[in-house]
Design a protein around this motif. Sequence first.
Motif, PDB file in Angstrom:
ATOM      1  N   LEU A   1      -0.566  -2.160   8.224  1.00 23.71           N
ATOM      2  CA  LEU A   1      -1.782  -1.956   7.439  1.00 23.71           C
ATOM      3  C   LEU A   1      -2.006  -0.474   7.161  1.00 23.71           C
ATOM      4  O   LEU A   1      -2.292  -0.076   6.029  1.00 23.71           O
ATOM      5  CB  LEU A   1      -2.999  -2.564   8.141  1.00 23.71           C
ATOM      6  CG  LEU A   1      -4.344  -2.367   7.438  1.00 23.71           C
ATOM      7  CD1 LEU A   1      -4.326  -2.956   6.028  1.00 23.71           C
ATOM      8  CD2 LEU A   1      -5.469  -2.971   8.265  1.00 23.71           C
ATOM      9  N   LYS A   2      -1.835   0.358   8.167  1.00 24.68           N
ATOM     10  CA  LYS A   2      -2.005   1.808   7.980  1.00 24.68           C
ATOM     11  C   LYS A   2      -0.978   2.361   6.988  1.00 24.68           C
ATOM     12  O   LYS A   2      -1.309   3.207   6.155  1.00 24.68           O
ATOM     13  CB  LYS A   2      -1.894   2.534   9.325  1.00 24.68           C
ATOM     14  CG  LYS A   2      -3.091   2.307  10.214  1.00 24.68           C
ATOM     15  CD  LYS A   2      -2.899   2.959  11.575  1.00 24.68           C
ATOM     16  CE  LYS A   2      -4.032   2.541  12.505  1.00 24.68           C
ATOM     17  NZ  LYS A   2      -3.769   2.894  13.888  1.00 24.68           N
TER      18      LYS A   2
ATOM     19  N   GLN B   1      -2.085   1.280   3.534  1.00 24.17           N
ATOM     20  CA  GLN B   1      -3.246   2.075   3.128  1.00 24.17           C
ATOM     21  C   GLN B   1      -2.836   3.499   2.747  1.00 24.17           C
ATOM     22  O   GLN B   1      -3.523   4.147   1.960  1.00 24.17           O
ATOM     23  CB  GLN B   1      -4.288   2.104   4.245  1.00 24.17           C
ATOM     24  CG  GLN B   1      -4.989   0.782   4.433  1.00 24.17           C
ATOM     25  CD  GLN B   1      -5.861   0.728   5.681  1.00 24.17           C
ATOM     26  OE1 GLN B   1      -5.599   1.407   6.673  1.00 24.17           O
ATOM     27  NE2 GLN B   1      -6.885  -0.110   5.629  1.00 24.17           N
ATOM     28  N   SER B   2      -1.701   3.966   3.283  1.00 19.53           N
ATOM     29  CA  SER B   2      -1.187   5.305   2.963  1.00 19.53           C
ATOM     30  C   SER B   2      -0.271   5.310   1.737  1.00 19.53           C
ATOM     31  O   SER B   2       0.297   6.346   1.402  1.00 19.53           O
ATOM     32  CB  SER B   2      -0.428   5.878   4.155  1.00 19.53           C
ATOM     33  OG  SER B   2      -1.291   6.049   5.243  1.00 19.53           O
TER      34      SER B   2
ATOM     35  N   ARG C   1       4.423   0.318  -0.451  1.00 23.04           N
ATOM     36  CA  ARG C   1       4.309  -0.908  -1.234  1.00 23.04           C
ATOM     37  C   ARG C   1       5.550  -1.791  -1.072  1.00 23.04           C
ATOM     38  O   ARG C   1       6.331  -1.978  -1.997  1.00 23.04           O
ATOM     39  CB  ARG C   1       4.106  -0.579  -2.722  1.00 23.04           C
ATOM     40  CG  ARG C   1       2.791   0.111  -3.021  1.00 23.04           C
ATOM     41  CD  ARG C   1       1.631  -0.855  -2.794  1.00 23.04           C
ATOM     42  NE  ARG C   1       0.326  -0.257  -2.994  1.00 23.04           N
ATOM     43  CZ  ARG C   1      -0.494   0.119  -2.021  1.00 23.04           C
ATOM     44  NH1 ARG C   1      -0.132  -0.011  -0.757  1.00 23.04           N
ATOM     45  NH2 ARG C   1      -1.680   0.607  -2.283  1.00 23.04           N
TER      46      ARG C   1
ATOM     47  N   ASN D   1      -5.663  -8.943   5.650  1.00 25.33           N
ATOM     48  CA  ASN D   1      -6.146  -7.636   5.190  1.00 25.33           C
ATOM     49  C   ASN D   1      -5.054  -6.895   4.430  1.00 25.33           C
ATOM     50  O   ASN D   1      -5.322  -6.244   3.417  1.00 25.33           O
ATOM     51  CB  ASN D   1      -6.637  -6.792   6.373  1.00 25.33           C
ATOM     52  CG  ASN D   1      -7.916  -7.316   6.972  1.00 25.33           C
ATOM     53  OD1 ASN D   1      -8.713  -7.974   6.312  1.00 25.33           O
ATOM     54  ND2 ASN D   1      -8.127  -7.046   8.240  1.00 25.33           N
ATOM     55  N   ILE D   2      -3.830  -7.001   4.905  1.00 26.87           N
ATOM     56  CA  ILE D   2      -2.703  -6.396   4.197  1.00 26.87           C
ATOM     57  C   ILE D   2      -2.484  -7.114   2.864  1.00 26.87           C
ATOM     58  O   ILE D   2      -2.263  -6.484   1.830  1.00 26.87           O
ATOM     59  CB  ILE D   2      -1.422  -6.437   5.053  1.00 26.87           C
ATOM     60  CG1 ILE D   2      -1.615  -5.657   6.358  1.00 26.87           C
ATOM     61  CG2 ILE D   2      -0.223  -5.891   4.268  1.00 26.87           C
ATOM     62  CD1 ILE D   2      -0.526  -5.886   7.392  1.00 26.87           C
TER      63      ILE D   2
ATOM     64  N   LEU E   1      -4.315  -6.051  -0.187  1.00 28.20           N
ATOM     65  CA  LEU E   1      -3.781  -4.846  -0.826  1.00 28.20           C
ATOM     66  C   LEU E   1      -2.424  -5.098  -1.488  1.00 28.20           C
ATOM     67  O   LEU E   1      -2.059  -4.427  -2.450  1.00 28.20           O
ATOM     68  CB  LEU E   1      -3.643  -3.724   0.211  1.00 28.20           C
ATOM     69  CG  LEU E   1      -4.931  -3.298   0.912  1.00 28.20           C
ATOM     70  CD1 LEU E   1      -4.629  -2.364   2.075  1.00 28.20           C
ATOM     71  CD2 LEU E   1      -5.872  -2.632  -0.079  1.00 28.20           C
TER      72      LEU E   1
END
Length: 129
Positions: free
Chosen positions: A35-36, A39-40, A43, A73-74, A77
């Motif tokens: 996840l981090k 978020q960074s 892809r 949550n992932i 995105l």
Amino acid sequence: MPYSTEVIDNGKGILHIGSESVTGQDLMTSASTVLKLVQSGLRPEYALTDLSAVTDFAASAADITHNAVLNRNIARLLPAVRIAIVASSDVVYGMARMWQALMDQSGWTSRVFRSSEEALSWLRDGTRG
């Protein structure tokens, strides 16, 4: 290390490898790490989780459910990811199928396999183009 997570294929893939004893905490730590990374800006298009060398799967149904929450949550995105899970033992296979059912509405396409050859073939077929 019983569970490792690695970015592969120039960022197109994530490889998770479990061996010996894998806990629910191992799975959640890995999901948090991914996840981090996402978020960074990472892809990935696919992930391979190889649990064929796991001899003690110490993750409860509650752990699998919590892991699915983290993975959803992932998926918010990255909604179009292919996930292949290799689970040769019946217990691990059953828990992987539970996770798969919990992820059903995430947008991810996932399959659980008994061999890494089948999983890799399926991933290759879906990532061509």
